[in-house]
Design a protein around this motif. Structure first.
Motif, PDB file in Angstrom:
ATOM      1  N   ASP A 104       0.652  -1.254   0.042  1.00  0.00           N
ATOM      2  CA  ASP A 104       0.077  -0.154   0.062  1.00  0.00           C
ATOM      3  C   ASP A 104       0.793   1.220   0.077  1.00  0.00           C
ATOM      4  OD1 ASP A 104      -2.347  -1.488   0.141  1.00  0.00           O
ATOM      5  OD2 ASP A 104      -2.497  -1.386   2.156  1.00  0.00           O
ATOM      6  N   ALA A 108       0.787   4.144  -2.800  1.00  0.00           N
ATOM      7  CA  ALA A 108       0.652   5.401  -2.437  1.00  0.00           C
ATOM      8  C   ALA A 108       1.518   6.379  -3.067  1.00  0.00           C
ATOM      9  CB  ALA A 108       0.547   5.768  -0.893  1.00  0.00           C
ATOM     10  N   ARG A 109       2.896   6.018  -3.025  1.00  0.00           N
ATOM     11  CA  ARG A 109       4.203   6.910  -3.576  1.00  0.00           C
ATOM     12  C   ARG A 109       3.704   7.146  -5.042  1.00  0.00           C
ATOM     13  NH1 ARG A 109       8.821   4.186  -2.177  1.00  0.00           N
ATOM     14  NH2 ARG A 109       9.833   5.986  -2.980  1.00  0.00           N
ATOM     15  N   PHE A 111       1.115   6.780  -6.933  1.00  0.00           N
ATOM     16  CA  PHE A 111      -0.073   7.776  -6.993  1.00  0.00           C
ATOM     17  C   PHE A 111       0.232   9.149  -7.066  1.00  0.00           C
ATOM     18  CE2 PHE A 111      -3.768  10.133  -5.567  1.00  0.00           C
ATOM     19  CZ  PHE A 111      -4.940   9.370  -5.942  1.00  0.00           C
ATOM     20  N   LEU A 123      -6.266   4.277  -9.650  1.00  0.00           N
ATOM     21  CA  LEU A 123      -5.950   3.701  -8.499  1.00  0.00           C
ATOM     22  C   LEU A 123      -6.921   2.188  -8.411  1.00  0.00           C
ATOM     23  CD1 LEU A 123      -4.445   3.234  -5.772  1.00  0.00           C
ATOM     24  CD2 LEU A 123      -6.317   4.579  -4.620  1.00  0.00           C
ATOM     25  N   GLN A 144      -6.783  -0.034   1.475  1.00  0.00           N
ATOM     26  CA  GLN A 144      -5.977   0.410   0.451  1.00  0.00           C
ATOM     27  C   GLN A 144      -6.293   1.811  -0.062  1.00  0.00           C
ATOM     28  OE1 GLN A 144      -7.519  -2.661  -2.042  1.00  0.00           O
ATOM     29  NE2 GLN A 144      -5.917  -4.164  -2.064  1.00  0.00           N
ATOM     30  N   GLU A 146      -7.260   4.217   1.917  1.00  0.00           N
ATOM     31  CA  GLU A 146      -6.814   4.767   3.427  1.00  0.00           C
ATOM     32  C   GLU A 146      -5.287   5.383   3.099  1.00  0.00           C
ATOM     33  OE1 GLU A 146      -8.369   6.802   5.437  1.00  0.00           O
ATOM     34  OE2 GLU A 146     -10.505   5.999   5.116  1.00  0.00           O
ATOM     35  N   ALA A 147      -4.588   4.327   2.566  1.00  0.00           N
ATOM     36  CA  ALA A 147      -3.210   4.308   2.466  1.00  0.00           C
ATOM     37  C   ALA A 147      -2.700   5.342   1.518  1.00  0.00           C
ATOM     38  CB  ALA A 147      -2.458   2.983   2.233  1.00  0.00           C
ATOM     39  N   VAL A 148      -3.600   5.562   0.510  1.00  0.00           N
ATOM     40  CA  VAL A 148      -3.279   6.356  -0.643  1.00  0.00           C
ATOM     41  C   VAL A 148      -3.757   8.036  -0.151  1.00  0.00           C
ATOM     42  CG1 VAL A 148      -3.849   7.466  -2.784  1.00  0.00           C
ATOM     43  CG2 VAL A 148      -3.316   4.994  -2.309  1.00  0.00           C
ATOM     44  N   VAL A 151      -1.192   9.612   2.270  1.00  0.00           N
ATOM     45  CA  VAL A 151       0.002  10.174   1.721  1.00  0.00           C
ATOM     46  C   VAL A 151      -0.412  11.493   0.680  1.00  0.00           C
ATOM     47  CG1 VAL A 151       1.810   9.601  -0.204  1.00  0.00           C
ATOM     48  CG2 VAL A 151       1.352   8.096   1.729  1.00  0.00           C
ATOM     49  N   ALA A 152      -1.371  11.213  -0.018  1.00  0.00           N
ATOM     50  CA  ALA A 152      -1.414  12.255  -1.054  1.00  0.00           C
ATOM     51  C   ALA A 152      -2.699  13.236  -0.364  1.00  0.00           C
ATOM     52  CB  ALA A 152      -2.006  11.502  -2.312  1.00  0.00           C
TER      53      ALA A 152
END
Ligand code: PGA
Length: 249
Positions: A104, A108-109, A111, A123, A144, A146-148, A151-152
């Motif tokens: 994940d 996220a990185r 994305f 995504l 999945q 929430e992980a993005v 970060v974003a």
């Protein structure tokens, strides 16, 4: 209000000649009213991009490096993808997660890297068969997502697309029922809405997993399904064009 979008994920199939033929056939078939994206293998992107010049069909990539530049042998950056005409990039496809160990955090990185270069991330999220049978589908998809988000940030989703792809439906011929798809699509939109209702209302959530011309209408009729991410059926121009036509109805 949300324009449907259909993305074709060619995966690692075809030759340069076949890629050229497929794109020429797609252009001849016409895109219809849905937005249409095709994602060939990296090495065919410039060639396919040239053939698409002046056409409404857009170019996308299947993956990207999370880093922008540097000593990353074998990788392709988002800047490079933008440079050859890509507008979209698939991130976190289940095959990348399962076969290439993408977690994940890495997704996220990736994305974020796509957005940094003005491209639109698609995504992918979705549960395995085991996870569905354990009744943890919602938890997996939420994790999945929430992980993005972590970060974003929520604002990033104003320029992103989410694809719900149950892993057990990818390439198996086994499609989620319209009800199963709608349930998870509504969950995804609901999670986004908790943070920003406006972004949630405009977010396109695609369904992927054994979509064919024969089952597209039923899946796309769901209120929270805004098109599809198509694997196998995107390798046949007439079949893919029919799916795009259904999405555009
Ligand atoms: P499929 O693939 O349509 O062949 O099931 C979907 C995907 O992997 O995006």
């Amino acid at each position: 209000m949300r324009r449907p979008l259909v993305a074709g994920n060619w995966k690692m199939h075809g030759s340069r000649a076949e890629a050229g033929r497929l794109v020429d056939e797609l252009i001849a078939a016409g895109a219809g009213t849905a937005e249409v994206v095709i994602c060939p293998p990296f090495v065919y992107l410039p060639d396919v991009g040239r053939r698409l010049h002046g056409n409404a069909i857009m170019l996308g990539a299947q993956d990207v490096c999370a880093e922008d530049i540097g000593a990353h042998t074998g990788e392709v950056s988002a800047a490079m993808l933008a440079d050859v005409g890509c507008r979209f990039v698939i991130v976190g496809h289940s095959e990348r997660r399962a076969l290439y160990g993408e977690d994940d955090a890495l997704v996220a990185r990736k994305f974020a890297a796509v957005l940094r270069h003005g491209l639109v991330p698609i995504l992918c999220v979705g549960e395995t068969l085991q996870e569905r049978e354990q009744g943890i589908t919602n938890g997996v998809v939420t994790r999945q997502l929430e992980a993005v988000l972590g970060v974003a940030g929520i604002a990033a989703f104003a320029a992103a697309i989410v694809a719900y792809e149950p892993v057990w439906a990818i390439g198996t011929g086994r499609t989620a029922t319209a009800g199963q798809a709608q349930e998870v699509h509504a969950l995804i939109r609901g999670r986004i809405a908790e943070k920003d209702a406006t972004i949630a209302a405009s977010l396109r959530v695609l369904y992927g997993g054994s979509v064919k011309a024969s089952n597209a209408a039923e899946l796309f009729a769901n209120p929270d399904v805004d098109g599809g991410l198509i694997g196998g059926a995107s390798l046949k121009a007439d079949e893919f064009a029919r799916i795009c036509a259904v999405a555009g109805k």
